[in-house]
Design an enzyme around this catalytic site. Structure first.
Site, PDB file in Angstrom:
ATOM      1  N   HIS A 105      -2.408   6.247   2.599  1.00  0.00           N
ATOM      2  CA  HIS A 105      -1.756   4.849   1.888  1.00  0.00           C
ATOM      3  C   HIS A 105      -1.386   5.526   0.077  1.00  0.00           C
ATOM      4  O   HIS A 105      -0.966   4.111  -0.538  1.00  0.00           O
ATOM      5  CB  HIS A 105      -3.782   3.956   1.800  1.00  0.00           C
ATOM      6  CG  HIS A 105      -4.340   5.041   0.522  1.00  0.00           C
ATOM      7  ND1 HIS A 105      -4.690   6.601   0.773  1.00  0.00           N
ATOM      8  CD2 HIS A 105      -4.430   5.656  -0.879  1.00  0.00           C
ATOM      9  CE1 HIS A 105      -5.562   7.058  -0.444  1.00  0.00           C
ATOM     10  NE2 HIS A 105      -5.301   6.526  -0.928  1.00  0.00           N
TER      11      HIS A 105
HETATM   12  C1  UD1 Z   1      -6.734   3.158  -5.107  1.00  0.00           C
HETATM   13  C2  UD1 Z   1      -6.649   3.979  -5.727  1.00  0.00           C
HETATM   14  C3  UD1 Z   1      -7.202   5.466  -5.157  1.00  0.00           C
HETATM   15  C4  UD1 Z   1      -7.772   5.501  -4.563  1.00  0.00           C
HETATM   16  C5  UD1 Z   1      -7.196   4.327  -2.954  1.00  0.00           C
HETATM   17  C6  UD1 Z   1      -8.940   4.675  -2.200  1.00  0.00           C
HETATM   18  C7  UD1 Z   1      -5.625   3.817  -8.241  1.00  0.00           C
HETATM   19  C8  UD1 Z   1      -4.244   3.746  -8.976  1.00  0.00           C
HETATM   20  N1  UD1 Z   1      -5.745   4.386  -7.165  1.00  0.00           N
HETATM   21  O1  UD1 Z   1      -5.567   2.759  -4.103  1.00  0.00           O
HETATM   22  O2  UD1 Z   1      -5.875   6.740  -6.135  1.00  0.00           O
HETATM   23  O3  UD1 Z   1      -7.158   6.906  -3.310  1.00  0.00           O
HETATM   24  O4  UD1 Z   1      -8.171   3.439  -4.243  1.00  0.00           O
HETATM   25  O5  UD1 Z   1      -9.207   3.856  -1.877  1.00  0.00           O
HETATM   26  O6  UD1 Z   1      -6.966   3.418  -8.528  1.00  0.00           O
HETATM   27  N2  UD1 Z   1      -7.164  -4.052  -1.172  1.00  0.00           N
HETATM   28  C9  UD1 Z   1      -8.406  -4.942  -0.433  1.00  0.00           C
HETATM   29  N3  UD1 Z   1      -9.866  -4.536  -0.064  1.00  0.00           N
HETATM   30  C10 UD1 Z   1     -10.128  -3.831  -1.681  1.00  0.00           C
HETATM   31  C11 UD1 Z   1      -9.654  -3.412  -1.915  1.00  0.00           C
HETATM   32  C12 UD1 Z   1      -8.141  -3.784  -2.675  1.00  0.00           C
HETATM   33  O7  UD1 Z   1      -8.053  -5.708   0.343  1.00  0.00           O
HETATM   34  O8  UD1 Z   1     -11.579  -4.507  -1.303  1.00  0.00           O
HETATM   35  C13 UD1 Z   1      -6.148  -4.373  -1.245  1.00  0.00           C
HETATM   36  C14 UD1 Z   1      -5.635  -4.828  -2.443  1.00  0.00           C
HETATM   37  O9  UD1 Z   1      -5.691  -6.138  -2.429  1.00  0.00           O
HETATM   38  C15 UD1 Z   1      -4.246  -4.313  -2.761  1.00  0.00           C
HETATM   39  C16 UD1 Z   1      -4.615  -2.762  -2.479  1.00  0.00           C
HETATM   40  O10 UD1 Z   1      -5.415  -3.344  -0.827  1.00  0.00           O
HETATM   41  O11 UD1 Z   1      -3.223  -4.941  -2.317  1.00  0.00           O
HETATM   42  C17 UD1 Z   1      -4.282  -1.776  -2.512  1.00  0.00           C
HETATM   43  O12 UD1 Z   1      -6.215  -1.487  -3.818  1.00  0.00           O
HETATM   44  P1  UD1 Z   1      -5.735  -1.012  -4.704  1.00  0.00           P
HETATM   45  O13 UD1 Z   1      -7.407  -1.093  -5.695  1.00  0.00           O
HETATM   46  O14 UD1 Z   1      -4.741  -1.698  -5.923  1.00  0.00           O
HETATM   47  O15 UD1 Z   1      -5.864   0.335  -4.494  1.00  0.00           O
HETATM   48  P2  UD1 Z   1      -5.463   1.433  -4.143  1.00  0.00           P
HETATM   49  O16 UD1 Z   1      -4.030   1.544  -3.013  1.00  0.00           O
HETATM   50  O17 UD1 Z   1      -6.810   0.645  -3.015  1.00  0.00           O
END
Ligand code: UD1
Length: 379
Positions: free
Chosen positions: A214
């Site tokens: 990811h």
């Molecule tokens: C975040 C953390 C990363 C961790 C990861 C675990 C930061 C900088 N990064 O990255 O260190 O390893 O979480 O998962 O904080 N989304 C959903 N549902 C959710 C949460 C997110 O669909 O419950 C989608 C969001 O819309 C977004 C993507 O997932 O498009 C990324 O989510 P985000 O929290 O921005 O960062 P992660 O890549 O999950």
């Protein structure tokens, strides 16, 4: 009575906070609040973890949701100010390296509330990684720096931290692993539940690999993602692979049309899995392919070979003592590394110092000592 606030926001935080909440709430002198920023909100990324890990319901949920890093950080900061103003905690505890960790540390520091960082001092030395920026700023501001491995203490000292700020406490993620191993879902059941019967029978003969990817460096660039996924298909001819697909990765796969590659069923994709399913799959796997920080540590604790698809790691002990191998980000290197594990069984490793299931109690000891020392006469 000392007031302590704990912050969580994203999936890896939940795994770390569970034993910390238990240890802190087990001490009579602490009044502990759990504050959830809402960075992760999907049931599969959030509620399932609270339930399986027995984390108490958050006392406050800031519900900030998704957005750019700046948006997430700014929204958390704005929402947290009134929460920390009243009742004002004597200490804030943050874990890991996500945007919620950084935002909460900034707010509390400006409000002169001391912050303790659990998992301090880890460094990939790669500032293109958002988590590295979060780690650097968080550690610079924190009063108490609690580490999982000795190299993290060295990094902190090199950056100017004072020795009395640092406590080598071990790894709370492994506390959770110990607490949950007996309840981990057998891989066979997970295969059945996700409708992967055919894969389960193939896996019974020659084992299987468990995959998660990811990181922006692997999934945001279409050519890189395509190269990795095509390589996983190639590998899946030799060993069945189960790929638990993070929402960020899913969005990229859909946006780039790579989804059609999954139709032949060789490489099985599932939505994000719960902690107990993921732990069960890791424990029984012949190998794990990942770019997650936590899984590098969990596989080391389980003695399962881990191939990390990154050019660096902030967790060097998993390489030096554990079962982790850094394969870099090139698909051909991944192909070769998998072939090596299949041929010779992969690294065996040993469990690192203080990864013994008791880190959270040591954290509570440090917090208690810090607060006693800081306010000896209720000053
Ligand atoms: C975040 C953390 C990363 C961790 C990861 C675990 C930061 C900088 N990064 O990255 O260190 O390893 O979480 O998962 O904080 N989304 C959903 N549902 C959710 C949460 C997110 O669909 O419950 C989608 C969001 O819309 C977004 C993507 O997932 O498009 C990324 O989510 P985000 O929290 O921005 O960062 P992660 O890549 O999950």
């Amino acid at each position: 009575m000392k007031r302590i606030d704990c912050i969580v926001g994203a999936r890896p935080n939940f795994v770390k906070i569970a034993p910390i909440m238990r240890a802190l709430r087990g001490r009579e002198d602490f009044a502990v609040r759990l504050i959830h920023t809402g960075q992760h909100y999907d049931v599969a990324m959030n509620a399932v973890f609270f339930e399986e890990l027995g984390i108490p319901d958050p006392d406050v949920n800031l519900e900030i949701g998704s957005g750019t890093h700046t948006e997430q950080t700014a929204r958390i900061m704005l929402a947290l100010v009134p929460v920390l103003a009243s009742p004002r905690p004597d200490m804030l505890i943050v874990v890991g390296d996500v945007n919620s960790t950084l935002a909460a540390t900034l707010v509390a520091s400006k409000m002169l509330i001391p912050v303790a960082h659990v998992e301090a001092g880890l460094r990939s030395n790669d500032r293109a990684m958002p988590e590295e920026v979060n780690r650097l700023v968080t550690d610079r501001l924190c009063a108490l720096l609690l580490t999982t491995e000795r190299s993290a203490c060295d990094n902190l000292l090199r950056e100017g931290a004072r020795p009395e700020q640092i406590g080598f406490v071990g790894n709370v993620m492994i506390d959770t692993l110990h607490a949950c191993l007996a309840r981990a879902a057998p891989a066979r059941l997970t295969f059945e539940e996700i409708g992967a019967g055919a894969m389960a029978s193939r896996a019974q003969q020659g084992g299987y690999g468990f995959v998660t990817l990811h990181r922006p460096s692997n999934v945001d660039d279409e050519a890189q993602l395509r190269g990795l996924i095509e390589t996983l298909f190639d590998i899946a001819r030799d060993i069945p692979l189960l790929f638990a697909v993070h929402p960020r990765t899913k969005a990229k796969i859909e946006a780039t049309g790579l989804g059609s590659l999954f139709e032949d069923g060789l490489l099985l994709a599932t939505p994000p899995l719960s902690y107990l399913r993921s732990l069960g799959l890791m424990r029984e796997a012949r190998l794990v392919v990942t770019d997650s920080g936590g899984m590098q540590e969990e596989t080391t604790a389980l003695g399962v070979p881990c191939l990390t698809v990154r050019d660096n790691t902030e967790r060097p002990i998993t390489i030096e003592e554990g079962t982790n191998t850094l394969v870099g980000s090139s698909p051909s290197a991944l192909r070769e590394a998998v072939a090596n594990v299949l041929a010779n069984g992969g690294k065996r490793g040993r469990v690192p110092e203080l990864w013994d299931g008791k880190a959270a109690e040591r954290i509570a000891d440090h917090v208690e000592a810090f607060l006693a020392f800081r306010q000896p006469s209720g000053a």
